[in-house]
Design a protein around this motif. Structure first.
Motif, PDB file in Angstrom:
ATOM      1  N   ARG A 100       0.807  -1.221   0.000  1.00  0.00           N
ATOM      2  CA  ARG A 100       0.000   0.000   0.000  1.00  0.00           C
ATOM      3  C   ARG A 100       0.839   1.271   0.000  1.00  0.00           C
ATOM      4  NH1 ARG A 100      -2.739  -3.216   3.862  1.00  0.00           N
ATOM      5  NH2 ARG A 100      -1.864  -2.029   5.595  1.00  0.00           N
ATOM      6  N   LEU A 101       2.038   1.230   0.589  1.00  0.00           N
ATOM      7  CA  LEU A 101       2.793   2.462   0.808  1.00  0.00           C
ATOM      8  C   LEU A 101       4.122   2.532   0.066  1.00  0.00           C
ATOM      9  CD1 LEU A 101       2.212   2.929   4.639  1.00  0.00           C
ATOM     10  CD2 LEU A 101       1.088   4.113   2.766  1.00  0.00           C
ATOM     11  N   MET A 102       4.557   1.429  -0.501  1.00  0.00           N
ATOM     12  CA  MET A 102       5.870   1.393  -1.128  1.00  0.00           C
ATOM     13  C   MET A 102       6.011   2.430  -2.236  1.00  0.00           C
ATOM     14  SD  MET A 102       8.821  -0.105  -1.405  1.00  0.00           S
ATOM     15  CE  MET A 102       8.561  -1.681  -0.593  1.00  0.00           C
ATOM     16  N   GLY A 103       7.127   3.132  -2.220  1.00  0.00           N
ATOM     17  CA  GLY A 103       7.431   4.117  -3.247  1.00  0.00           C
ATOM     18  C   GLY A 103       8.714   4.842  -2.893  1.00  0.00           C
ATOM     19  N   PRO A 104       9.199   5.711  -3.761  1.00  0.00           N
ATOM     20  CA  PRO A 104      10.460   6.406  -3.498  1.00  0.00           C
ATOM     21  C   PRO A 104      10.472   7.206  -2.196  1.00  0.00           C
ATOM     22  CG  PRO A 104       9.850   6.634  -5.797  1.00  0.00           C
ATOM     23  CD  PRO A 104       8.676   5.997  -5.112  1.00  0.00           C
ATOM     24  N   ASP A 105       9.371   7.895  -1.875  1.00  0.00           N
ATOM     25  CA  ASP A 105       9.355   8.710  -0.661  1.00  0.00           C
ATOM     26  C   ASP A 105       9.466   7.844   0.589  1.00  0.00           C
ATOM     27  OD1 ASP A 105       9.125  10.962  -2.205  1.00  0.00           O
ATOM     28  OD2 ASP A 105       6.960  11.157  -1.942  1.00  0.00           O
ATOM     29  N   TYR A 106       8.771   6.716   0.583  1.00  0.00           N
ATOM     30  CA  TYR A 106       8.834   5.768   1.708  1.00  0.00           C
ATOM     31  C   TYR A 106      10.259   5.248   1.871  1.00  0.00           C
ATOM     32  CZ  TYR A 106       8.233   1.117   3.874  1.00  0.00           C
ATOM     33  OH  TYR A 106       8.355  -0.006   4.651  1.00  0.00           O
ATOM     34  N   VAL A 107      10.870   4.835   0.786  1.00  0.00           N
ATOM     35  CA  VAL A 107      12.227   4.290   0.853  1.00  0.00           C
ATOM     36  C   VAL A 107      13.220   5.362   1.286  1.00  0.00           C
ATOM     37  CG1 VAL A 107      14.098   3.268  -0.515  1.00  0.00           C
ATOM     38  CG2 VAL A 107      11.754   2.445  -0.792  1.00  0.00           C
ATOM     39  N   ARG A 108      13.039   6.576   0.808  1.00  0.00           N
ATOM     40  CA  ARG A 108      13.945   7.664   1.186  1.00  0.00           C
ATOM     41  C   ARG A 108      13.873   7.938   2.688  1.00  0.00           C
ATOM     42  NH1 ARG A 108      12.083  10.824  -2.124  1.00  0.00           N
ATOM     43  NH2 ARG A 108      13.567  10.317  -3.794  1.00  0.00           N
ATOM     44  N   ALA A 109      12.671   8.057   3.214  1.00  0.00           N
ATOM     45  CA  ALA A 109      12.516   8.360   4.642  1.00  0.00           C
ATOM     46  C   ALA A 109      13.016   7.220   5.510  1.00  0.00           C
ATOM     47  CB  ALA A 109      11.046   8.653   4.946  1.00  0.00           C
ATOM     48  N   GLY A 110      12.698   5.980   5.127  1.00  0.00           N
ATOM     49  CA  GLY A 110      13.146   4.838   5.916  1.00  0.00           C
ATOM     50  C   GLY A 110      14.644   4.657   5.883  1.00  0.00           C
ATOM     51  N   THR A 111      15.245   4.895   4.728  1.00  0.00           N
ATOM     52  CA  THR A 111      16.693   4.736   4.610  1.00  0.00           C
ATOM     53  C   THR A 111      17.424   5.806   5.400  1.00  0.00           C
ATOM     54  OG1 THR A 111      16.427   3.726   2.421  1.00  0.00           O
ATOM     55  CG2 THR A 111      18.605   4.568   2.976  1.00  0.00           C
ATOM     56  N   GLU A 112      16.911   7.035   5.387  1.00  0.00           N
ATOM     57  CA  GLU A 112      17.530   8.085   6.211  1.00  0.00           C
ATOM     58  C   GLU A 112      17.504   7.705   7.687  1.00  0.00           C
ATOM     59  OE1 GLU A 112      15.328  11.567   5.262  1.00  0.00           O
ATOM     60  OE2 GLU A 112      16.468  11.996   3.433  1.00  0.00           O
ATOM     61  N   LEU A 113      16.372   7.195   8.156  1.00  0.00           N
ATOM     62  CA  LEU A 113      16.256   6.778   9.550  1.00  0.00           C
ATOM     63  C   LEU A 113      17.236   5.652   9.853  1.00  0.00           C
ATOM     64  CD1 LEU A 113      14.751   6.940  12.279  1.00  0.00           C
ATOM     65  CD2 LEU A 113      13.066   5.338  11.325  1.00  0.00           C
ATOM     66  N   THR A 143      24.427  11.253   2.340  1.00  0.00           N
ATOM     67  CA  THR A 143      24.780  11.250   3.760  1.00  0.00           C
ATOM     68  C   THR A 143      26.207  10.779   4.023  1.00  0.00           C
ATOM     69  OG1 THR A 143      23.859   9.022   4.030  1.00  0.00           O
ATOM     70  CG2 THR A 143      22.393  10.891   4.469  1.00  0.00           C
ATOM     71  N   GLY A 144      26.914  10.345   2.969  1.00  0.00           N
ATOM     72  CA  GLY A 144      28.297   9.933   3.135  1.00  0.00           C
ATOM     73  C   GLY A 144      28.480   8.512   3.623  1.00  0.00           C
ATOM     74  N   MET A 145      27.448   7.698   3.541  1.00  0.00           N
ATOM     75  CA  MET A 145      27.491   6.318   4.013  1.00  0.00           C
ATOM     76  C   MET A 145      27.933   5.390   2.886  1.00  0.00           C
ATOM     77  SD  MET A 145      26.854   4.549   6.758  1.00  0.00           S
ATOM     78  CE  MET A 145      25.950   3.277   7.629  1.00  0.00           C
ATOM     79  N   ARG A 146      28.647   4.330   3.224  1.00  0.00           N
ATOM     80  CA  ARG A 146      29.015   3.320   2.242  1.00  0.00           C
ATOM     81  C   ARG A 146      27.920   2.254   2.215  1.00  0.00           C
ATOM     82  NH1 ARG A 146      33.934   2.963   0.216  1.00  0.00           N
ATOM     83  NH2 ARG A 146      34.893   3.959   2.050  1.00  0.00           N
ATOM     84  N   ALA A 147      27.492   1.868   1.011  1.00  0.00           N
ATOM     85  CA  ALA A 147      26.400   0.908   0.897  1.00  0.00           C
ATOM     86  C   ALA A 147      26.606   0.017  -0.320  1.00  0.00           C
ATOM     87  CB  ALA A 147      25.055   1.624   0.778  1.00  0.00           C
TER      88      ALA A 147
END
Length: 441
Positions: A100-113, A143-147
């Motif tokens: 129901r909620l998956m999308g770029p904005d969801y992934v962006r906010a969750g990944t930042e957290l 954010t300068g993180m290695r992934a």
């Protein structure tokens, strides 16, 4: 990246290679994002006159931790559905919400957290397995993180892709876009043997060989996975993967709780890397990976947190402690997975699995300056008789004070430098409300 050379001066340097070594009165010189030298403090002025010094009194400096399995964006689902078995947790709760909620904005906010949490716990690299990997990569770079981000494959439609061909097309577009990025690695992430068919696996194998990529796969996570594979394919999952040409050193096998002694020898001989997630496996009652036996067999065992939705944190220090204690308890051997080996599993072993052990995972000249400073002069970690034991068995993540990735300081005395904490918390609160108000199907 910090422009000028700097000398980090902790009380202890734990280089990880060689395993178990602890250095005192040693400065770590960082220049152009790399570890330039390890210098006795008494020689620092003569060898690097006038260099800026960062005093890290009371702290141990370790290589940045490598979280080998997570679904970073699922940090937004932390605590949403707890105390359930794996498939009920997935099918009745997690997948419907994601649908129901998956999308770029969801992934962006969750990944930042997730990145904020991981950095505050000493993690400098994460191996991600989720949809919209382009967004995950963008956040990591910003954010300068290695992934290491994965190109997903699963045999049902999602917001990321509707068909097998679209999964491959979009994944290869991500590869083309990010293959040259310094902080980003890439992999294939087929979900699991029960959710990916033979044709897709064969295509992944071919492309992984052509592009020199790893294959990051949930495998043997729960007992019913074996019987379902025999019903559908007439083969044990390991036999099926072997037949498909996937059982080898490109394979990063997550969980592996259902291994027999002969399975252990088999995967060790094949060079399969084991991604152990002890906290998540215990919480979902999926089983316990036989880490002590795998380690004795020579398998490369690494550590991951899994997602914050199943763990419910991204604390790799806690995973080190639990991995060691579980190995001792299940094997009946108190010498199984000692503290130094647990630290290796969270650092250089992960780097090796990713093919990055020439760049990260230990404190050695020439490697990237991915580092974490952990305070050991607090009440909870005093007195210090054995530095590595204290790091693994006593130090909480709240005592991680400073973190660098490629020489850039992402955590400065517990303060995030590339993320706005207040803004992050406000966005997370809005997503919590949105998730709570989204009607069920």
């Amino acid at each position: 990246m910090d422009a000028s050379p700097v000398a980090l001066l902790p009380d202890w340097v734990v280089p990880v290679v060689p395993e178990g070594r602890v250095m005192t009165r040693t400065a770590v010189v960082v220049e152009d994002g790399r570890i330039a030298a390890l210098v006795p403090v008494d020689d620092l002025e003569s060898s690097h006159a006038g260099i800026d010094r960062v005093e890290l009194a009371g702290r141990a400096l370790i290589p940045g931790l490598v979280n080998m399995h997570t679904h970073s964006a699922m940090a937004l689902l932390r605590g949403l559905a707890d105390d359930l078995p794996l498939m009920r947790w997935l099918e009745d709760h997690i997948w419907p919400v994601e649908g129901r909620l998956m999308g770029p904005d969801y992934v962006r906010a969750g990944t930042e957290l997730a990145i904020a949490e991981m950095v505050r716990g000493g993690t400098t690299t994460f191996n991600d397995n989720y949809f919209f990997p382009d967004v995950t990569a963008e956040v990591a770079i910003r954010t300068g993180m290695r992934a290491v981000v994965g190109m997903p494959m699963i045999r049902f439609p999602t917001a990321w892709a509707q068909t097998t061909d679209e999964y491959f097309r979009r994944g290869l577009e991500v590869h083309e876009r990010f293959v040259g990025e310094a902080l980003i690695g890439l992999s294939f992430v087929p979900h699991a043997p029960y959710s990916v068919d033979d044709a897709a696996f064969e295509r992944i194998r071919t492309l992984a060989e052509e592009l020199d990529l790893t294959i990051h796969l949930h495998l043997l996570e729960a007992a019913d996975e074996i019987e379902s594979s025999r019903r559908e394919y007439g083969l044990h999952p390991l036999d099926r993967l072997d037949k498909l040409g996937l059982l080898g050193p490109r394979l990063l096998a997550v969980h592996m709780t259902q291994l027999t002694p002969s399975d252990v020898e088999r995967v060790a001989r094949a060079g399969v890397h084991i991604l152990h997630c002890p906290d998540s496996n215990l919480k979902l009652a999926s089983g316990i990976c036989p880490v002590a036996r795998l380690d004795r067999a020579g398998a490369n065992v690494c550590l991951g947190t899994d997602s914050a939705a199943s763990n419910n944190d991204l604390d790799l220090l806690a995973e080190m402690r639990l991995a060691s204690l579980l190995a001792k308890g299940t094997s009946g051997d108190p010498e199984a997975v000692p503290a130094a080996r647990a630290l290796s599993m969270a650092t250089i072993h992960g780097a090796k699995a990713l093919g990055m052990d020439d760049r990260i995972g230990s404190i050695e000249p020439g490697k990237q300056a991915d580092l974490a400073a952990i305070r050991l002069d607090a009440i909870e970690t005093q007195p210090v008789h054995n530095v590595i034991s204290q790091l693994v068995f006593a130090a909480p993540r709240s005592q991680v004070t400073d973190v660098w990735v490629a020489g850039r300081r992402l955590l400065d005395d517990r303060q995030l430098t590339t993320l706005d904490e207040d803004g992050l918390l406000a966005r997370t609160a809005r997503w919590r409300q949105r998730i709570a108000e989204t009607p069920a199907d």
